[in-house]
Design a protein around this motif. Structure first.
Motif, PDB file in Angstrom:
ATOM      1  N   UNK A   1       0.863  -1.193   0.000  1.00 26.76           N
ATOM      2  CA  UNK A   1       0.000   0.000   0.000  1.00 26.76           C
ATOM      3  C   UNK A   1       0.893   1.234   0.000  1.00 26.76           C
ATOM      4  N   UNK A   2       0.662   2.156  -0.891  1.00 24.61           N
ATOM      5  CA  UNK A   2       1.507   3.336  -1.019  1.00 24.61           C
ATOM      6  C   UNK A   2       1.369   4.249   0.210  1.00 24.61           C
ATOM      7  N   UNK A   3       2.507   4.672   0.719  1.00 28.87           N
ATOM      8  CA  UNK A   3       2.513   5.584   1.862  1.00 28.87           C
ATOM      9  C   UNK A   3       2.947   6.993   1.436  1.00 28.87           C
ATOM     10  N   UNK A   4       3.077   7.205   0.132  1.00 30.94           N
ATOM     11  CA  UNK A   4       3.529   8.503  -0.363  1.00 30.94           C
ATOM     12  C   UNK A   4       2.655   9.663   0.092  1.00 30.94           C
ATOM     13  N   UNK A   5       1.307   9.581  -0.019  1.00 31.48           N
ATOM     14  CA  UNK A   5       0.476  10.721   0.403  1.00 31.48           C
ATOM     15  C   UNK A   5       0.649  11.074   1.884  1.00 31.48           C
ATOM     16  N   UNK A   6       0.791  10.041   2.743  1.00 29.53           N
ATOM     17  CA  UNK A   6       0.924  10.286   4.177  1.00 29.53           C
ATOM     18  C   UNK A   6       2.250  10.983   4.475  1.00 29.53           C
ATOM     19  N   UNK A   7       3.339  10.444   3.919  1.00 26.84           N
ATOM     20  CA  UNK A   7       4.662  11.023   4.184  1.00 26.84           C
ATOM     21  C   UNK A   7       4.753  12.432   3.617  1.00 26.84           C
ATOM     22  N   UNK A   8       4.191  12.645   2.421  1.00 23.16           N
ATOM     23  CA  UNK A   8       4.253  13.972   1.808  1.00 23.16           C
ATOM     24  C   UNK A   8       3.496  14.999   2.650  1.00 23.16           C
ATOM     25  N   UNK A   9       2.312  14.614   3.135  1.00 21.81           N
ATOM     26  CA  UNK A   9       1.520  15.533   3.959  1.00 21.81           C
ATOM     27  C   UNK A   9       2.249  15.875   5.253  1.00 21.81           C
ATOM     28  N   UNK A  10       2.804  14.862   5.913  1.00 19.77           N
ATOM     29  CA  UNK A  10       3.535  15.095   7.147  1.00 19.77           C
ATOM     30  C   UNK A  10       4.790  15.924   6.904  1.00 19.77           C
ATOM     31  N   UNK A  11       5.431  15.705   5.763  1.00 22.46           N
ATOM     32  CA  UNK A  11       6.640  16.462   5.447  1.00 22.46           C
ATOM     33  C   UNK A  11       6.356  17.935   5.280  1.00 22.46           C
ATOM     34  N   UNK A  12       5.295  18.265   4.540  1.00 23.39           N
ATOM     35  CA  UNK A  12       4.929  19.672   4.345  1.00 23.39           C
ATOM     36  C   UNK A  12       4.532  20.308   5.673  1.00 23.39           C
ATOM     37  N   UNK A  13       3.763  19.544   6.466  1.00 26.30           N
ATOM     38  CA  UNK A  13       3.329  20.052   7.771  1.00 26.30           C
ATOM     39  C   UNK A  13       4.531  20.323   8.685  1.00 26.30           C
ATOM     40  N   UNK A  14       5.498  19.411   8.703  1.00 28.11           N
ATOM     41  CA  UNK A  14       6.680  19.573   9.549  1.00 28.11           C
ATOM     42  C   UNK A  14       7.522  20.756   9.106  1.00 28.11           C
ATOM     43  N   UNK A  15       7.663  20.930   7.786  1.00 28.57           N
ATOM     44  CA  UNK A  15       8.433  22.066   7.280  1.00 28.57           C
ATOM     45  C   UNK A  15       7.775  23.383   7.649  1.00 28.57           C
ATOM     46  N   UNK A  16       6.444  23.405   7.567  1.00 24.19           N
ATOM     47  CA  UNK A  16       5.720  24.635   7.900  1.00 24.19           C
ATOM     48  C   UNK A  16       5.931  25.003   9.366  1.00 24.19           C
ATOM     49  N   UNK A  17       5.871  23.982  10.227  1.00 26.86           N
ATOM     50  CA  UNK A  17       6.102  24.229  11.659  1.00 26.86           C
ATOM     51  C   UNK A  17       7.537  24.683  11.901  1.00 26.86           C
TER      52      UNK A  17
END
Length: 292
Positions: free
Chosen positions: A99-115
């Motif tokens: 199961x692809x985890x790309x959407x989850x990691x990408x969302x968390x990555x953008x969120x972490x960078x923003x913080x």
């Protein structure tokens, strides 16, 4: 947009690396991996809970003035660790079943960078505040000096420290700005009492009587060490000086000083121990006599 593209690329590479790791496994092997991940995550979480529980229940931690804050912060950190471990376990399980985890990691990555970009100072405040509380560098009620500000700590939080100085001004200091702390509450304070005697007085006699008079203060609840009479510490033409030293906690020295000075004076009066005579000199001025 560049941040999102870069994050998406990293997430895609991570997803491909994980899925390729488990590619070619038989169904039973996939189930075995999932079971090991679940059990491993559960065991690690239990070990963390056990270690933190032992630390929080230790007498050393319980005796700290900021114990409740330490418990609150530690429980917050424990929840964050649990979420991270469960997330890692979930991504591995999803990869095992292709199961692809790309959407989850990408969302968390953008969120972490923003913080990280928007709240760097806030994160620094919280991290520094956590270590101040956990290491018990100072507590509410302590007399401290932070940079050029000296006063009593009125409030200690994860983000800021509030100090009331001797002019009753309240200083609110972000914890991220605190680098050097001088805690004057944690060390014993030395107080020195000096008194003068006439040269006609026998110093051995004076020392004997003063030591006997102040001995009862040795067991005083505020006395950390002493009182110790050093003896003659200075000689003069008409008088000599004796010095008495003792140690107390910060803020407890003043009442003892008043009591000891009174005890010394009463002993001198009772034993007819003379203070040095004060000799006033008069000099003739242009208009009148002046007292020096």
């Amino acid at each position: 947009m560049n941040i999102e593209k870069n994050t998406g690329a990293v997430a895609s590479e991570a997803d491909q690396a994980l899925r390729s790791t488990f590619r070619g496994l038989e169904s039973w092997e996939r189930l075995l991996v999932v079971a090991l991940v679940v059990i491993g995550t559960f065991v690690i979480l239990k070990l963390i809970d056990s270690f933190i529980g032992r630390q929080l229940n230790s007498n050393k931690i319980k005796e700290k003035g900021s114990y409740n804050r330490i418990v609150t912060v530690t429980n917050l950190i424990r929840r964050i660790i649990k979420v991270i471990l469960i997330f890692i376990g979930l991504t591995i399980v999803m990869s095992v079943f292709n199961i692809s985890i790309t959407p989850i990691i990408a969302t968390l990555g953008v969120f972490s960078l923003a913080i990280g970009v928007g709240a760097q100072s806030l994160v620094k405040d919280f991290i520094n505040g956590f270590f101040i509380i956990f290491e018990d560098q100072y507590s509410v009620g302590d007399l401290v000096k932070i940079d050029d500000i000296e006063g009593v700590v009125e409030d200690l939080g994860l983000r800021v420290t509030k100090i009331r100085d001797f002019d009753k001004v309240l200083h609110i200091i972000p914890n991220g700005n605190i680098s050097i702390i001088s805690n004057k509450e944690r060390a014993n304070v030395r107080t020195k009492i000096e008194f003068y005697l006439d040269n006609s007085c026998d110093p051995d006699f004076v020392e004997e009587k003063i030591k006997k008079a102040i001995e009862k203060y040795r067991d005083h609840k505020d006395m950390a060490m002493g009182p110790n009479l050093w003896g003659v510490t200075e000689n003069g033409k008409d008088a000599y000086k004796m010095t008495l030293v003792y140690y107390t906690r910060q803020g407890r020295q003043y009442d003892l000083e008043y009591a000891l000075r009174s005890e010394i004076l009463k002993t001198m009066q009772r034993e007819n121990i003379k203070s040095p005579m004060i000799r006033n000199k008069f000099i003739e001025g242009e208009d009148d006599h002046a007292l020096l």
